[in-house]
Design a protein around this motif. Sequence first.
Motif, mmCIF file in Angstrom:
data_model
loop_
_atom_site.group_PDB
_atom_site.id
_atom_site.type_symbol
_atom_site.label_atom_id
_atom_site.label_comp_id
_atom_site.label_asym_id
_atom_site.label_seq_id
_atom_site.Cartn_x
_atom_site.Cartn_y
_atom_site.Cartn_z
ATOM 1 N N ARG A 116 18.095 33.291 45.437
ATOM 2 C CA ARG A 116 18.687 32.251 44.601
ATOM 3 C C ARG A 116 18.170 30.866 45.006
ATOM 4 N NH1 ARG A 116 20.843 31.407 39.631
ATOM 5 N NH2 ARG A 116 22.880 30.410 39.624
ATOM 6 N N PHE B 277 17.883 37.918 42.189
ATOM 7 C CA PHE B 277 18.668 38.798 43.050
ATOM 8 C C PHE B 277 18.090 40.203 42.918
ATOM 9 C CE2 PHE B 277 22.536 35.968 42.116
ATOM 10 C CZ PHE B 277 22.348 35.210 43.266
ATOM 11 N N PHE C 68 25.824 42.781 43.420
ATOM 12 C CA PHE C 68 25.482 41.645 44.267
ATOM 13 C C PHE C 68 26.724 40.842 44.628
ATOM 14 C CE2 PHE C 68 22.680 38.654 46.164
ATOM 15 C CZ PHE C 68 21.499 39.352 46.334
ATOM 16 N N ASP D 204 18.678 38.056 48.437
ATOM 17 C CA ASP D 204 19.110 36.858 47.720
ATOM 18 C C ASP D 204 17.977 35.845 47.681
ATOM 19 O OD1 ASP D 204 20.197 34.453 46.894
ATOM 20 O OD2 ASP D 204 21.939 34.526 48.209
ATOM 21 N N ASP E 29 29.027 29.924 46.548
ATOM 22 C CA ASP E 29 28.163 30.259 47.676
ATOM 23 C C ASP E 29 29.015 30.550 48.912
ATOM 24 O OD1 ASP E 29 26.399 30.276 49.855
ATOM 25 O OD2 ASP E 29 25.156 28.683 49.042
ATOM 26 N N SER F 217 26.534 35.353 43.585
ATOM 27 C CA SER F 217 26.698 35.923 42.254
ATOM 28 C C SER F 217 28.162 36.246 42.003
ATOM 29 C CB SER F 217 25.875 37.202 42.099
ATOM 30 O OG SER F 217 26.108 37.764 40.827
ATOM 31 N N ARG G 262 21.777 40.127 52.178
ATOM 32 C CA ARG G 262 23.234 40.217 52.167
ATOM 33 C C ARG G 262 23.701 41.671 52.056
ATOM 34 N NH1 ARG G 262 25.074 35.007 51.600
ATOM 35 N NH2 ARG G 262 23.756 33.531 50.463
#
Length: 609
Positions: free
Chosen positions: A124, A109, A303, A122, A360, A307, A288
């Motif tokens: 991830r 992140f 974040f 992001d 999520d 997260s 984001r």
Amino acid sequence: MDYQTVSPRRKWLGIVVSAAMLGMPVAALADAAFQYEAPAIEPERASGYSEKPGWATERFAVAAANPLATDAGYQVLKAGGSAVDAAIAVQMVLTLVEPQSSGIGGGAFLMHYDGSDVTAFDGRETAPRAATESLFLNGDGEPLEFMDAAASGLSVGVPGTVRMLEKAHEAYGKLPWAELFTPAITLAEEGFPVSHRLHTSLAGEERLRDDALAGTFYYTEDGEPLEEGHLLKNPALGSILRDIAEQGSKAMHTGDIAEDLVQRVQGHPGRPGAISLEDMATYVTKQRDPICTDWLAYRVCGFPPPSSGHLTVMQILGTMEHLPDLETPLEEGQPSAEWLHRFLEASRLAFADRGRYIADPDFVDAPGGSWSAMLEPDYLALRAQLIEEQSMGPDGASPGNPGDVETTWAVQPNQPEYGTSHISIIDEEGNGLAMTTTIESAFGSRMLADGGTGQPGGYLLNNELTDFSFRPLDADGTPIANRVEAGKRPRSSMSPTLVFDRESDELIASLGSPGGAAIIHYTAKALVAMLDWGLNAQEALDLPHAITLGGPAFLEEGRFDPAILEALNELGHEASERELTSGLQAIMRTEEGFFGGADPRREGVVMGD
């Protein structure tokens, strides 16, 4: 082979990147904006606790978890690179020198400030399309043991770090993408000394030896870990990084590197995973909106989900704001028992909410339709009323209801979370970033991938899918928000944080930490220490740790007065001591420039001019 001249400060490896190394003509290299020189520094000892001075700089600063990685970022900034440019160089070197914590086989992140706006990138990892909610259940429908799941193909998520960094570079990079790989390629091909921390991590690891590639690369024929100071070359990683430097993230997500990753995951001898070439090729970085929260005289930006870091950090701090002021939160260089009691109780409440609501956002709706509902002052004031003189005790905290509509998610049971590394950078133009990066537990899935090169070495694959709840439902059959679903991103605790002055909008600080779920406590306490108690960045990072994930409380072993432990137990916290190895990095603005701190529990440093 033609070499550039090496300054007296940089005789550690004796060479620097050359035109032949880059596959470029000498003239082209001479015209490059960035020319890397291997640094005359060796990673310091990293086990235990090593006092650090803190570092003052005037124009820019970079903080990372290993001196070689910090130096790579420093040289990029010195050559006129941006904060994002420096972060790319740092991450690629960390893949090589701190492979147990992060790398191109994992996710990250990144919070970025460009002088006016804050953006959250992001990167991830995601679950494969073929993943189901029973991914980590055995034949009897019971969860696998954590390490049986982690050290397997089942745990590997589609990596996102490279593609995320590429997207950030497209927006905020200044130097050419390929040049930023030069430090890591140089060190991979010419070798770097194994640090004390890497050596001790290898010595304490049981399952990495089971992987055919990793067992022969990181251990001797007798199964002993590589000694500290051993000059380790990683030609496979050097070749992989060359491809990524030349072709961008496409080289990671398609072609030989992707095919090799898929074959290793699907071909795991014990528990094969389901990542496909389509999963690799279609991975998407998400951009984001950060969550920015007013606290004291500051605006703290962190974040958003997937997260849980910022929401839980700010729930803890926001809840404590509604409690009466303490005259002495610090006593003789330690947080007082009274402050710790409040901090631990607020943590219990915040972790109860975290366990029910956060997952999520592409799969789970925020309570009340907005994640900020969890940070509303009126809601946190109600939560603060639950903190009394005596602890609510292990498992005594229940989730609240921050939204207008009752949420039907079940509470996720606690399970282990590990790993990670953090990078903080502020460049000469005032752009700043905080990037937390991970392969999850130490050495990830314990699988080394050589990208199909057939050369020694490579990079480690993540075990990020174990951040999902192993159980998809509770005993009543109610779904858990953070259960495994195809294409979903597992909930994280990573808390990359940028702090601004609320009146001037000036960037004040960048910080974050590794440490699994305890990242949240480490980051929250550092914010309090720097911005409320007035400590400098190094003093804040030096403070001893205390955490709870909702159950018993743990104090950092050997760092607190025994009377504090006794006082907390009298209050009902069921507290005990254990090793709490954070890896905090922080940079704070000062009147003269910046002051950076690096966690004394790890081998990181800060550099700048």
